[in-house]
Write an enzyme that holds these catalytic residues in place. Structure first.
Site, PDB file in Angstrom:
ATOM      1  N   GLU A 151      -2.726   2.938   7.151  1.00 33.97           N
ATOM      2  CA  GLU A 151      -3.184   3.222   8.517  1.00 33.97           C
ATOM      3  C   GLU A 151      -3.255   1.903   9.292  1.00 33.97           C
ATOM      4  OE1 GLU A 151      -3.686   6.203  10.146  1.00 33.97           O
ATOM      5  OE2 GLU A 151      -3.593   4.604  11.617  1.00 33.97           O
ATOM      6  N   LEU A 153      -4.332   1.768  12.639  1.00 32.52           N
ATOM      7  CA  LEU A 153      -5.086   1.916  13.887  1.00 32.52           C
ATOM      8  C   LEU A 153      -6.058   0.750  14.096  1.00 32.52           C
ATOM      9  CD1 LEU A 153      -8.168   2.941  13.026  1.00 32.52           C
ATOM     10  CD2 LEU A 153      -6.939   5.070  12.675  1.00 32.52           C
ATOM     11  N   LYS A 205       0.837  -3.295   4.324  1.00 31.15           N
ATOM     12  CA  LYS A 205      -0.439  -3.227   5.051  1.00 31.15           C
ATOM     13  C   LYS A 205      -1.253  -4.513   4.869  1.00 31.15           C
ATOM     14  CE  LYS A 205      -4.121  -1.928   7.144  1.00 31.15           C
ATOM     15  NZ  LYS A 205      -4.293  -1.717   8.553  1.00 31.15           N
ATOM     16  N   CYS A 261     -11.727  -5.045   8.498  1.00 36.40           N
ATOM     17  CA  CYS A 261     -10.387  -5.069   7.896  1.00 36.40           C
ATOM     18  C   CYS A 261      -9.844  -6.474   7.650  1.00 36.40           C
ATOM     19  CB  CYS A 261      -9.421  -4.274   8.767  1.00 36.40           C
ATOM     20  SG  CYS A 261      -9.779  -2.514   8.746  1.00 36.40           S
TER      21      CYS A 261
HETATM   22  N1  LIG Z   1     -11.776   0.815  10.186  1.00 35.39           N
HETATM   23  C1  LIG Z   1     -10.532   0.675  10.578  1.00 35.39           C
HETATM   24  O1  LIG Z   1     -10.237   0.434  11.747  1.00 35.39           O
HETATM   25  C2  LIG Z   1      -9.388   0.818   9.594  1.00 35.39           C
HETATM   26  C3  LIG Z   1      -8.067   0.707  10.059  1.00 35.39           C
HETATM   27  C4  LIG Z   1      -7.025   0.825   9.133  1.00 35.39           C
HETATM   28  C5  LIG Z   1      -7.325   0.999   7.788  1.00 35.39           C
HETATM   29  N2  LIG Z   1      -8.618   1.078   7.379  1.00 35.39           N
HETATM   30  C6  LIG Z   1      -8.888   1.264   5.963  1.00 35.39           C
HETATM   31  O2  LIG Z   1      -9.345   2.597   5.778  1.00 35.39           O
HETATM   32  C7  LIG Z   1     -10.327   2.636   4.717  1.00 35.39           C
HETATM   33  C8  LIG Z   1     -11.603   3.233   5.228  1.00 35.39           C
HETATM   34  O3  LIG Z   1     -12.149   2.381   6.192  1.00 35.39           O
HETATM   35  P1  LIG Z   1     -13.372   2.847   7.113  1.00 35.39           P
HETATM   36  O4  LIG Z   1     -13.652   1.742   8.050  1.00 35.39           O
HETATM   37  O5  LIG Z   1     -13.097   4.203   7.657  1.00 35.39           O
HETATM   38  O6  LIG Z   1     -14.523   2.955   5.978  1.00 35.39           O
HETATM   39  P2  LIG Z   1     -15.988   3.598   6.094  1.00 35.39           P
HETATM   40  O7  LIG Z   1     -16.799   2.895   5.096  1.00 35.39           O
HETATM   41  O8  LIG Z   1     -16.377   3.609   7.541  1.00 35.39           O
HETATM   42  O9  LIG Z   1     -15.804   5.120   5.666  1.00 35.39           O
HETATM   43  C9  LIG Z   1     -15.628   5.544   4.348  1.00 35.39           C
HETATM   44  C10 LIG Z   1     -16.187   6.955   4.237  1.00 35.39           C
HETATM   45  O10 LIG Z   1     -15.827   7.499   2.968  1.00 35.39           O
HETATM   46  C11 LIG Z   1     -16.907   8.268   2.474  1.00 35.39           C
HETATM   47  N3  LIG Z   1     -16.751   8.422   1.018  1.00 35.39           N
HETATM   48  C12 LIG Z   1     -16.920   7.473   0.063  1.00 35.39           C
HETATM   49  N4  LIG Z   1     -16.662   7.997  -1.155  1.00 35.39           N
HETATM   50  C13 LIG Z   1     -16.329   9.295  -0.960  1.00 35.39           C
HETATM   51  C14 LIG Z   1     -15.975  10.361  -1.818  1.00 35.39           C
HETATM   52  N5  LIG Z   1     -15.900  10.184  -3.131  1.00 35.39           N
HETATM   53  N6  LIG Z   1     -15.699  11.561  -1.283  1.00 35.39           N
HETATM   54  C15 LIG Z   1     -15.769  11.750   0.055  1.00 35.39           C
HETATM   55  N7  LIG Z   1     -16.116  10.789   0.929  1.00 35.39           N
HETATM   56  C16 LIG Z   1     -16.392   9.574   0.433  1.00 35.39           C
HETATM   57  C17 LIG Z   1     -18.129   7.487   2.893  1.00 35.39           C
HETATM   58  O11 LIG Z   1     -19.294   8.295   2.902  1.00 35.39           O
HETATM   59  C18 LIG Z   1     -17.723   7.014   4.296  1.00 35.39           C
HETATM   60  O12 LIG Z   1     -18.122   7.925   5.294  1.00 35.39           O
HETATM   61  C19 LIG Z   1     -10.467   1.182   4.235  1.00 35.39           C
HETATM   62  O13 LIG Z   1      -9.610   0.961   3.151  1.00 35.39           O
HETATM   63  C20 LIG Z   1     -10.008   0.385   5.435  1.00 35.39           C
HETATM   64  O14 LIG Z   1      -9.531  -0.886   5.072  1.00 35.39           O
HETATM   65  C21 LIG Z   1      -9.651   1.013   8.252  1.00 35.39           C
END
Ligand SMILES: NC(=O)c1ccc[n+]([C@@H]2O[C@H](COP(=O)([O-])OP(=O)(O)OC[C@H]3O[C@@H](n4cnc5c(N)ncnc54)[C@H](O)[C@@H]3O)[C@@H](O)[C@H]2O)c1
Length: 447
Positions: A151, A153, A205, A261
């Site tokens: 992703e 974004l 990525k 990130c």
């Molecule tokens: N934040 C960004 O802008 C962005 C952009 C691109 C990629 N990413 C990647 O995406 C991933 C997620 O990032 P994020 O910022 O959304 O993280 P986050 O910590 O905000 O969200 C993770 C979510 O997953 C849930 N979770 C954890 N274990 C779980 C399980 N076993 N079953 C169901 N839900 C579960 C948590 O409760 C939480 O709500 C990371 O690897 C990050 O690097 C993030």
């Protein structure tokens, strides 16, 4: 298609509403029941432009639902996206426990062919371990593939980025996985689609984020040089960035990169390379330059105020970037505690992120959260800008000056122009540009 999304944080929620908006039936799972209850009620759990509208319309259309029950999403999905967190471990490596947990959860639930897709940012070869975990725990032969679809974004414009991507990367090692993901995206987007192996997609990525971090640290290094040479880094960056081989994005000098990130993905890539015996010194320097930005800003605050103790400092911006309430990895997490420790009286304002900072740093007799930028500057000895929110750019500078005890601005985001500040009667410090210091500077000895 019927899609399951594990994790409804910043990446997972935007992915879920985005996929629903494209017309798919999306079941989004989070293990946090409070998050699920809020989202099912149509209330986003974080600030992101455009998210509320898409959440409401797709819930109403019945294309999107939220649950804590993994079996519902697994049974109902052709493709299962992993959007759970991959936070940094103390040693800098990516902590993959959430990814492993999902693999362990879905293994016994697989019935019929499923495509499991990593959207979380993970180190190269993580898909191999997901595959290994599911096979080990599935109990009998299950039909599934593990693919990568990173992703890209950006928080603050995440909904727009999802619906109008610059490119899509599909990492798949089987024809079936490849054609399912191509089918998902090709009918909705006409951007370039890079189809490659799973490991390559994982590396794309991490490399993309390491490169963006490098660009930021590079211009910040040049900014320090500009200060010594009496040159404006903004003009240097413009002159360099107009070369299409360089590009002007991510060439803004300032407080450096933060967020959830870039810092973690950079350190995770460094660890992957070190584990493989590859000399990664260049990326270590990128990290080092970035971590020194907060020190540089604080040195300017101290230079402007001399003694920080008992001085009222207005802090504008705590989010790591504008248009988000995310404070993970934000420079404010370094600046605010250090000014507090130095004895400053802090008046803090951010349009969206204050509730998150308050949970980490509750208000006290020297830390107040206020409701507007103007309220923050009232009676301040100095104003420190940490996030370049648009509303700060359009502040009434005459009013700001009249409310401050001493008209000092230390601008960590180069939000204002030095010439504009001079006209407005401010003493003005920024990063990599000329300073506006109306009073005579004390002579300093050079060593
Ligand atoms: N934040 C960004 O802008 C962005 C952009 C691109 C990629 N990413 C990647 O995406 C991933 C997620 O990032 P994020 O910022 O959304 O993280 P986050 O910590 O905000 O969200 C993770 C979510 O997953 C849930 N979770 C954890 N274990 C779980 C399980 N076993 N079953 C169901 N839900 C579960 C948590 O409760 C939480 O709500 C990371 O690897 C990050 O690097 C993030």
């Amino acid at each position: 298609m019927r899609l399951g999304v594990f994790g409804t944080g910043y990446a997972g929620l935007v992915t879920s509403v985005g996929l629903a908006e494209l017309g798919h039936a999306v079941t989004a799972i989070d293990k946090d029941p409070d998050i699920v209850a809020r989202l099912a009620d149509g209330r986003p759990t974080f600030h992101e432009p455009g998210l509320q509208e898409l959440l409401t319309s797709n819930l109403q259309a019945g294309r999107l639902r939220f649950t804590t029950r993994a079996e519902e999403a697994t049974a109902a999905a052709d493709i299962i996206f992993l959007c759970v967190g991959t936070p940094p471990r103390a040693d800098g490596r990516a902590d993959l426990y959430q990814v492993e947990e999902v693999a362990r959860t879905i293994a016994p639930l697989l019935d019929g062919y499923k495509l499991v897709v990593e959207k979380s940012t993970v180190p190269a070869r993580t898909a191999y371990w997901i595959d290994w975990t599911i096979r080990r725990l599935a109990g009998r032969e299950r039909e599934f593939d593990v693919a990568s679809n990173p992703e890209f974004l950006r928080e603050g414009s995440a909904v727009r980025d999802f619906l109008a991507p610059a490119r899509i990367v599909i990492g798949a090692d089987t024809g079936r996985a490849r054609s399912l993901l191509l089918d998902l995206y090709q009918r909705s987007f006409d951007c370039p689609i890079v189809v490659t192996s799973v490991t390559t997609a994982e590396l794309i990525k991490q490399t993309a984020n390491a490169f963006l971090a490098t660009k930021i640290s590079f211009i910040n290094l040049v900014a320090d040089l500009c200060e010594e040479l009496g040159v404006d880094v903004t003009t240097v960056a413009r002159g360099v960035g107009l070369d299409p081989r360089v590009g002007s994005d991510f060439l803004r000098a300032g407080l450096g990169f933060g967020g959830s990130c870039l810092p973690k993905d950079l350190s995770a890539l460094i660890r992957v390379a070190e584990d493989k015996g590859v000399d990664i010194g260049m990326l270590r320097a990128v990290e080092h330059i970035n971590s020194a930005r907060v020190d540089r800003l604080l040195a300017k605050v101290e230079r402007a105020l001399w003694v920080v103790r008992h001085k009222v400092v207005a802090v504008l911006g705590v989010a790591f970037k504008p248009d988000t309430d995310d404070i993970r990895g934000a420079p404010s997490l370094g600046v605010i505690p250090r000014l507090h420790e130095a004895g400053a009286i802090l008046r803090v304002y951010d349009p969206a992120a204050m509730p998150r900072l308050k949970t980490l740093h509750p208000p006290d007799d020297r830390l107040t959260y206020v409701e507007s930028a103007i309220e923050a500057v009232r009676g301040a000895h100095a104003l420190v800008v940490l996030t370049d929110w648009e509303e700060f750019r359009s502040l009434d500078l005459g009013r700001v000056r009249s409310l401050m005890r001493t008209p000092i601005i230390v601008d960590g985001r180069n939000l204002f122009e030095p010439a504009q500040m001079q006209v407005a009667g401010f003493e003005y410090y920024s990063l990599g540009r000329g300073e506006v210091a109306p009073r005579a500077e004390p002579q300093r000895e050079r060593v």
